[in-house]
Design a protein around this motif. Structure first.
Motif, PDB file in Angstrom:
ATOM      1  N   GLU A  51     -15.566 -21.054 -63.988  1.00  9.34           N
ATOM      2  CA  GLU A  51     -14.541 -20.935 -65.027  1.00  9.34           C
ATOM      3  C   GLU A  51     -13.709 -22.212 -65.089  1.00  9.34           C
ATOM      4  O   GLU A  51     -13.424 -22.733 -66.172  1.00  9.34           O
ATOM      5  CB  GLU A  51     -13.650 -19.724 -64.749  1.00  9.34           C
ATOM      6  N   LEU A  52     -13.333 -22.733 -63.926  1.00 11.60           N
ATOM      7  CA  LEU A  52     -12.572 -23.979 -63.859  1.00 11.60           C
ATOM      8  C   LEU A  52     -13.395 -25.130 -64.442  1.00 11.60           C
ATOM      9  O   LEU A  52     -12.889 -25.937 -65.229  1.00 11.60           O
ATOM     10  CB  LEU A  52     -12.172 -24.277 -62.419  1.00 11.60           C
ATOM     11  N   ARG A  53     -14.663 -25.189 -64.085  1.00 13.15           N
ATOM     12  CA  ARG A  53     -15.535 -26.262 -64.576  1.00 13.15           C
ATOM     13  C   ARG A  53     -15.613 -26.248 -66.101  1.00 13.15           C
ATOM     14  O   ARG A  53     -15.481 -27.284 -66.747  1.00 13.15           O
ATOM     15  CB  ARG A  53     -16.938 -26.090 -63.970  1.00 13.15           C
ATOM     16  N   GLU A  54     -15.780 -25.066 -66.695  1.00  7.81           N
ATOM     17  CA  GLU A  54     -15.911 -24.998 -68.159  1.00  7.81           C
ATOM     18  C   GLU A  54     -14.586 -25.222 -68.863  1.00  7.81           C
ATOM     19  O   GLU A  54     -14.550 -25.758 -69.969  1.00  7.81           O
ATOM     20  CB  GLU A  54     -16.584 -23.702 -68.571  1.00  7.81           C
ATOM     21  N   SER A  55     -13.494 -24.859 -68.232  1.00 10.01           N
ATOM     22  CA  SER A  55     -12.175 -25.153 -68.794  1.00 10.01           C
ATOM     23  C   SER A  55     -11.921 -26.662 -68.786  1.00 10.01           C
ATOM     24  O   SER A  55     -11.401 -27.222 -69.755  1.00 10.01           O
ATOM     25  CB  SER A  55     -11.094 -24.419 -67.996  1.00 10.01           C
ATOM     26  N   LEU A  56     -12.309 -27.311 -67.693  1.00 12.80           N
ATOM     27  CA  LEU A  56     -12.205 -28.770 -67.621  1.00 12.80           C
ATOM     28  C   LEU A  56     -13.088 -29.422 -68.685  1.00 12.80           C
ATOM     29  O   LEU A  56     -12.666 -30.346 -69.380  1.00 12.80           O
ATOM     30  CB  LEU A  56     -12.621 -29.272 -66.232  1.00 12.80           C
ATOM     31  N   ARG A  57     -14.319 -28.914 -68.844  1.00 10.38           N
ATOM     32  CA  ARG A  57     -15.227 -29.484 -69.846  1.00 10.38           C
ATOM     33  C   ARG A  57     -14.619 -29.366 -71.244  1.00 10.38           C
ATOM     34  O   ARG A  57     -14.654 -30.304 -72.036  1.00 10.38           O
ATOM     35  CB  ARG A  57     -16.591 -28.789 -69.798  1.00 10.38           C
ATOM     36  N   ALA A  58     -14.043 -28.208 -71.568  1.00 10.34           N
ATOM     37  CA  ALA A  58     -13.418 -28.019 -72.880  1.00 10.34           C
ATOM     38  C   ALA A  58     -12.266 -29.007 -73.082  1.00 10.34           C
ATOM     39  O   ALA A  58     -12.088 -29.559 -74.176  1.00 10.34           O
ATOM     40  CB  ALA A  58     -12.919 -26.580 -73.028  1.00 10.34           C
ATOM     41  N   THR A  59     -11.510 -29.256 -72.025  1.00 13.34           N
ATOM     42  CA  THR A  59     -10.403 -30.212 -72.112  1.00 13.34           C
ATOM     43  C   THR A  59     -10.935 -31.620 -72.352  1.00 13.34           C
ATOM     44  O   THR A  59     -10.393 -32.364 -73.184  1.00 13.34           O
ATOM     45  CB  THR A  59      -9.555 -30.171 -70.820  1.00 13.34           C
ATOM     46  N   LEU A  60     -11.986 -32.003 -71.638  1.00 17.80           N
ATOM     47  CA  LEU A  60     -12.546 -33.344 -71.809  1.00 17.80           C
ATOM     48  C   LEU A  60     -13.213 -33.501 -73.171  1.00 17.80           C
ATOM     49  O   LEU A  60     -13.185 -34.587 -73.751  1.00 17.80           O
ATOM     50  CB  LEU A  60     -13.534 -33.664 -70.691  1.00 17.80           C
ATOM     51  N   LEU A  61     -13.769 -32.430 -73.704  1.00 21.21           N
ATOM     52  CA  LEU A  61     -14.297 -32.482 -75.065  1.00 21.21           C
ATOM     53  C   LEU A  61     -13.155 -32.690 -76.062  1.00 21.21           C
ATOM     54  O   LEU A  61     -13.308 -33.415 -77.038  1.00 21.21           O
ATOM     55  CB  LEU A  61     -15.075 -31.202 -75.391  1.00 21.21           C
ATOM     56  N   ALA A  62     -12.018 -32.063 -75.796  1.00 26.10           N
ATOM     57  CA  ALA A  62     -10.843 -32.272 -76.655  1.00 26.10           C
ATOM     58  C   ALA A  62     -10.395 -33.733 -76.596  1.00 26.10           C
ATOM     59  O   ALA A  62      -9.995 -34.305 -77.617  1.00 26.10           O
ATOM     60  CB  ALA A  62      -9.708 -31.343 -76.246  1.00 26.10           C
ATOM     61  N   HIS A  63     -10.476 -34.361 -75.421  1.00 32.79           N
ATOM     62  CA  HIS A  63     -10.143 -35.787 -75.302  1.00 32.79           C
ATOM     63  C   HIS A  63     -11.052 -36.628 -76.193  1.00 32.79           C
ATOM     64  O   HIS A  63     -10.656 -37.698 -76.646  1.00 32.79           O
ATOM     65  CB  HIS A  63     -10.299 -36.266 -73.857  1.00 32.79           C
ATOM     66  N   ALA A  64     -12.272 -36.153 -76.411  1.00 32.54           N
ATOM     67  CA  ALA A  64     -13.241 -36.880 -77.234  1.00 32.54           C
ATOM     68  C   ALA A  64     -13.172 -36.454 -78.700  1.00 32.54           C
ATOM     69  O   ALA A  64     -14.009 -36.847 -79.499  1.00 32.54           O
ATOM     70  CB  ALA A  64     -14.652 -36.669 -76.679  1.00 32.54           C
ATOM     71  N   GLY A  65     -12.188 -35.614 -79.062  1.00 32.52           N
ATOM     72  CA  GLY A  65     -11.983 -35.246 -80.454  1.00 32.52           C
ATOM     73  C   GLY A  65     -12.654 -33.967 -80.912  1.00 32.52           C
ATOM     74  O   GLY A  65     -12.665 -33.659 -82.099  1.00 32.52           O
ATOM     75  N   HIS A  66     -13.204 -33.185 -79.993  1.00 33.46           N
ATOM     76  CA  HIS A  66     -13.843 -31.923 -80.364  1.00 33.46           C
ATOM     77  C   HIS A  66     -12.788 -30.820 -80.498  1.00 33.46           C
ATOM     78  O   HIS A  66     -11.775 -30.851 -79.820  1.00 33.46           O
ATOM     79  CB  HIS A  66     -14.869 -31.506 -79.310  1.00 33.46           C
ATOM     80  N   PRO A  67     -13.056 -29.826 -81.348  1.00 26.74           N
ATOM     81  CA  PRO A  67     -12.102 -28.715 -81.486  1.00 26.74           C
ATOM     82  C   PRO A  67     -12.043 -27.885 -80.207  1.00 26.74           C
ATOM     83  O   PRO A  67     -13.000 -27.872 -79.422  1.00 26.74           O
ATOM     84  CB  PRO A  67     -12.655 -27.895 -82.647  1.00 26.74           C
ATOM     85  N   PRO A  68     -10.946 -27.175 -79.986  1.00 25.84           N
ATOM     86  CA  PRO A  68     -10.814 -26.350 -78.777  1.00 25.84           C
ATOM     87  C   PRO A  68     -11.836 -25.218 -78.744  1.00 25.84           C
ATOM     88  O   PRO A  68     -12.276 -24.737 -79.776  1.00 25.84           O
ATOM     89  CB  PRO A  68      -9.392 -25.787 -78.860  1.00 25.84           C
TER      90      PRO A  68
END
Length: 181
Positions: A51-68
């Motif tokens: 769960e932590l890993r996928e939450s981190l991935r979603a955050t890093l995708l947001a850093h790259a401009g992806h929607p939440p």
């Protein structure tokens, strides 16, 4: 998958955690006891680590401009649960946030995020824009606008897909072809 050098400071821990999952093959290295031991997590902690890993991935995708990602627990919610302490060095008075007793994986991640925020490196830490990759990488490009973990692999594939789409021959509809005026 990136050939880049590891992320700086504590971000290397987060990068290593995120890159335990190969999205293309769905191979999850956290299944292996030796890998879990490297992160200090037991088999019973595996669901929380994922769960932590996928939450981190979603955050890093947001850093790259992806929607939440609505289906992922927000990183702030997960990190709010972990205790951190302020450590002050007696020699020079410098201070940092550190994991409280035990140093669980979430606490070490929270301390790494705090360190990256102070260092100004957090927003350059991203996930690859390729839907079949999402590998974590540290963006060292001068403008901080990198999109792929590897320009030679993921970037080249994306550019080739765009090129092919733009240069695809236009096929006339059969009904349009027969109805000349």
């Amino acid at each position: 998958m990136s050939e880049r050098s590891p992320a700086p400071g504590g971000l290397a821990l987060i990068e290593a955690l995120l890159n335990t999952l190969d999205i293309a093959s769905r191979a999850d290295e956290l299944e292996r006891p030796d890998v879990r031991a490297r992160f200090g997590i037991g088999e019973d902690e595996l669901p929380a680590a994922r769960e932590l890993r996928e939450s981190l991935r979603a955050t890093l995708l947001a850093h790259a401009g992806h929607p939440p990602h609505a289906e992922v627990t927000p990183l702030g919610v997960l990190l709010a649960r972990v205790p951190l302490v302020v450590e002050v060095a007696p020699a020079d008075g410098s201070a940092r946030l550190a994991p409280a007793e035990g140093g669980t994986l979430p606490a070490r991640v929270a301390a790494a995020v705090a360190e990256a925020l102070v260092a100004g490196t957090w927003t350059r830490f991203k996930a690859c824009a390729s839907d079949t990759c999402h590998w974590a990488y540290y963006d060292r490009s001068p403008a901080g606008r990198g999109r792929w973990c590897s320009m030679q692999v993921c970037g080249a594939r994306a550019k080739m897909r765009r090129y092919r789409a733009a240069h695809r021959p236009v096929v006339q509809n059969a009904t349009d072809a027969g109805s000349a005026d």
